[in-house]
Write an enzyme that holds these catalytic residues in place. Structure first.
Site, short mmCIF file in Angstrom:
data_model
loop_
_atom_site.label_atom_id
_atom_site.label_comp_id
_atom_site.label_asym_id
_atom_site.label_seq_id
_atom_site.Cartn_x
_atom_site.Cartn_y
_atom_site.Cartn_z
CB VAL A 110 -0.92 -0.04 1.26
CG1 VAL A 110 -0.11 -0.10 2.55
CG2 VAL A 110 -1.92 1.10 1.29
CB VAL A 163 10.63 -3.39 -8.90
CG1 VAL A 163 12.06 -3.63 -9.38
CG2 VAL A 163 10.23 -1.93 -9.09
CG HIS A 209 9.79 -3.61 15.91
ND1 HIS A 209 9.97 -3.29 17.23
CD2 HIS A 209 8.59 -3.09 15.58
CE1 HIS A 209 8.91 -2.60 17.68
NE2 HIS A 209 8.06 -2.48 16.68
CG HIS A 225 7.10 0.43 19.11
ND1 HIS A 225 6.05 -0.41 18.92
CD2 HIS A 225 7.43 0.34 20.42
CE1 HIS A 225 5.73 -0.99 20.07
NE2 HIS A 225 6.56 -0.55 21.00
#
Ligand SMILES: *[C@@H]1O[C@H](CO)[C@@H](O)[C@H](O)[C@H]1NC(C)=O
Ligand SMILES: *[C@@H]1O[C@H](CO)[C@@H](O)[C@H](O)[C@H]1NC(C)=O
Ligand SMILES: *[C@@H]1O[C@H](CO)[C@@H](O)[C@H](O)[C@H]1NC(C)=O
Ligand SMILES: *[C@@H]1O[C@H](CO)[C@@H](O)[C@H](O)[C@H]1NC(C)=O
Ligand SMILES: *[C@@H]1O[C@H](CO)[C@@H](O)[C@H](O)[C@H]1NC(C)=O
Ligand SMILES: *[C@@H]1O[C@H](CO)[C@@H](O)[C@H](O)[C@H]1NC(C)=O
Length: 603
Positions: free
Chosen positions: A123, A270, A533, A576
């Site tokens: 997105v 790509v 993460h 974070h």
């Protein structure tokens, strides 16, 4: 009968832009035929990093290629408290959304062969459409390690101006102060002109008082403003939320002014970076697996910002990777690289309460729905939550890379050994946090931010449309299990503080039957999940330490190719990731611009 708060313990280990379509300042392209023959820069991936870099480079012609498209500003994306529904959480969240690549890691032997989902944004805005909106930075010591690993210019002092450049900070709402909450901040650590909003929620969960007091009882330092590099302790955190309408904030740079040089091709992937005689010439892309491939020529550089999981995939598909692995797939190797309290204020099983609070959010932008479920987190050094002597002895007893996979290339092994030495040394440091203790009014979640385990991402076929093989190798180093066991016991200690007992916090999960070390280990193995993460799959490290990019983020051995995304993070900061990534992308844009002004000066 005990009527009180209930709490359950769960565990995490391991990213997180929304743009109203109309607000995009450049030109949106829907098909290959609209793409110009060449651009100065092609940015692969319109996520956080790609958008920040493209915006800054768009004095020159820039094309962004993004596989996904725009969101429709759905409530479940824009409203903070609903945001946790965007990623599979704790095993019972939704199984991916329409903005997710829906990738899953391979079965993990140390987790009873469970496979863990690894969400990644498909997105415009990438992970920041899906993330939990926590906006914090790690400790100074976390970033200074990057320099210790051979990357001059990446220490906290050097990064702080870029962290600030990205940020648009708003101080706490005076209402919060009037309610008796004392949120301190230091303007020196915040930017006011950046693109991403950072603000404190205007609603504070009443049980936050108890959590703060429990931290004081346990002698945890309360940090006044953790954004200045003093982030080992407990603190109020900001959210990437626009305080004007209490909605998710993203790459708002796009709203500054029009960007006629900036083209954005959506709905295309790509498939390969075209490299000729060691120099990047262009990029090949396609809308569908079976559709014809198109190419675009690159005059200056390709910036690879496809994310931690897809960036290494594209490198490998383009012939940049481990020669043995690539030749097994018939890919010609271009570069041989290795790559006070009202308990139960929140009752989410009470539909009346939910409706009332949502109505309050809609009408006044107030109440719990402005929050992420909590307001105050603790990021703690080992000595705070555990016996550091015991963990240190266990680390010293290991030969530094014994738990890496046996086929780890020698350079990567050497790089890990350097990282291991830093992780081992900082077990006794009071300025480096290893575990985060998230408190969200219903649960205490220990999350590991300095893992000793390392995993891999590798292609298994030559089709760019196949997902790469993701093997996080969770808990492959037993020190991580020991850290989680200690974290579990500390979560129980938090619950037992007088401050938490005042509101009668009870443990509903896993409950009193889990007591022995072995039972806790089993609970961890059965329950551990990801905090999303993932990073370091194309690390910024010297080549002899298994690095893929140099300190200017240039891929070794190729001219005209840089990587700007979480792949380059050599060791995770205890935070974070998004605030760090905004800073990295801002710095990267300067590095790219500076290298061309130097070059232009030579002409
Ligand atoms: C991910 O799963 C969701 C829900 O099942 C689906 O709508 C979406 O199309 C999937 N995404 C991809 C890239 O397949
Ligand atoms: C996990 O899978 C491996 C390989 O298939 C198997 O040998 C092992 O017994 C499994 N472990 C568990 C706990 O099921
Ligand atoms: C919130 O306000 C910002 C600008 O102040 C705007 O760009 C954004 O679209 C708004 N969000 C929603 C969901 O209305
Ligand atoms: C939460 O609401 C549900 C449904 O209204 C109710 O049955 C339950 O007792 C409430 N829980 C608490 C702890 O008040
Ligand atoms: C549900 O919430 C409403 C509104 O806050 C409250 O009046 C009611 O007592 C709650 N019901 C239960 C069973 O807790
Ligand atoms: C910490 O662990 C060490 C080594 O295992 C042990 O000697 C020491 O007694 C422990 N300290 C505490 C406070 O438990």
């Amino acid at each position: 009968m005990a009527s009180g708060k209930s709490i359950f313990f769960s565990l995490f280990t391991l990213l997180g832009l929304v743009n109203a379509h109309q607000a995009f300042p450049g030109r949106i392209l829907n098909r290959a035929s609209e793409v110009e023959q060449s651009y100065d820069y092609v940015v692969v991936g319109g996520g956080l990093s790609g958008l920040v870099v493209a915006n800054r480079l768009s004095e020159n012609p820039v094309l962004i290629i993004e596989a996904g498209g725009f969101t429709e500003n759905e409530d479940w994306i824009t409203i903070p408290l609903l945001s946790s529904a965007n990623v599979p959480a704790l095993g019972n969240g939704p199984k991916g959304t329409k903005y997710d690549w829906n990738m899953t890691g391979i079965p993990q032997p140390e987790l009873g062969n469970r496979s863990i989902q690894t969400p990644a944004g498909k997105v415009i805005g990438g992970g920041t459409v899906l993330n939990g909106m926590v906006f914090n930075r790690g400790s100074k010591a976390d970033y200074d390690r990057w320099v210790a690993l051979g990357n001059p210019g990446w220490d906290f002092e050097n990064l702080l101006p870029y962290f600030k450049k990205a940020e648009n900070f708003t101080p706490p709402d005076p209402k919060v102060e009037e309610e008796g909450w004392d949120i301190e901040y230091d303007p020196a650590y915040h930017g006011e002109h950046g693109h991403v909003q950072s603000s404190f929620a205007p609603f504070v969960w009443p049980s936050t008082r108890n959590y703060i007091n429990s931290m004081k009882e346990l002698h945890v330092p309360i940090t006044e403003d953790a954004m200045g590099g003093n982030a080992a302790g407990a603190y109020w955190f900001t959210q990437s939320v626009n305080p004007k309408n209490e909605t998710r904030s993203t790459a708002q740079g796009f709203y500054d002014s029009s960007r006629p040089n900036l083209h954005l091709l959506i709905g295309n992937r790509v498939t390969r970076i075209i490299i000729d005689s060691g120099k990047v010439k262009g990029v090949e892309f396609s809308a569908k697996e079976n559709a014809a491939r198109s190419t675009v020529q690159v005059l200056k550089e390709v910036v690879l910002s496809a994310g931690t999981l897809h960036t290494p995939q594209l490198l490998q598909l383009s012939g940049i990777g481990d020669k043995i692995h690539l030749s097994s797939l018939g890919i010609e190797t271009v570069v041989d690289l290795v790559v006070n309290i009202a308990p139960n204020i929140g009752n989410f099983s009470n539909q009346t309460w939910i409706s009332e609070q949502l109505a309050l959010y809609e009408s006044k932008k107030e109440g719990p729905y402005t929050t992420l479920g909590g307001n105050f987190f603790a990021f703690l050094p080992v000595g705070t939550f555990s016996n550091q002597t015991a963990l240190l002895s266990a680390a010293v007893a290991q030969s530094k890379s014994q738990y890496l996979s046996s086929n780890t290339p020698a350079t990567v092994r050497a790089g890990y050994e350097t990282q291991f030495a830093l992780l081992e040394k900082d077990i006794t440091s009071s300025s480096t946090a290893y575990l985060e203790f998230i408190f969200d009014d219903t649960a205490i979640l220990p999350a590991l931010h300095q893992p000793f385990s390392r995993g891999t991402v590798s292609i298994k076929s030559t089709s760019p449309f196949d997902s790469p093989v993701i093997d996080p190798r969770y808990l492959s180093n037993p020190l991580d299990l020991a850290l989680f066991v200690a974290g579990f016991e500390y979560a129980r200690a938090i619950r037992k503080t007088n401050a938490m007992q005042t509101i009668n916090v009870i443990e509903t999960y896993p409950g009193a039957s889990v007591t022995t070390n072995q039972q806790i280990e089993e609970f961890v193995r059965a329950g551990v999940d990801t905090e999303h993460h993932h990073a370091g799959t194309a690390s910024m490290l010297p080549q002899e330490l298994g690095g893929v990019v140099d300190p200017e983020l240039r891929v070794y051995g190729v001219e005209g190719l840089r990587i700007v995304d979480a792949s380059i993070i050599p060791m995770l900061p205890a935070a974070h990731l998004q605030a760090t990534l905004y800073g990295i992308a801002e710095k990267a844009a300067d590095l790219i611009k500076n290298s061309y002004s130097r070059y232009d000066a030579l002409l």
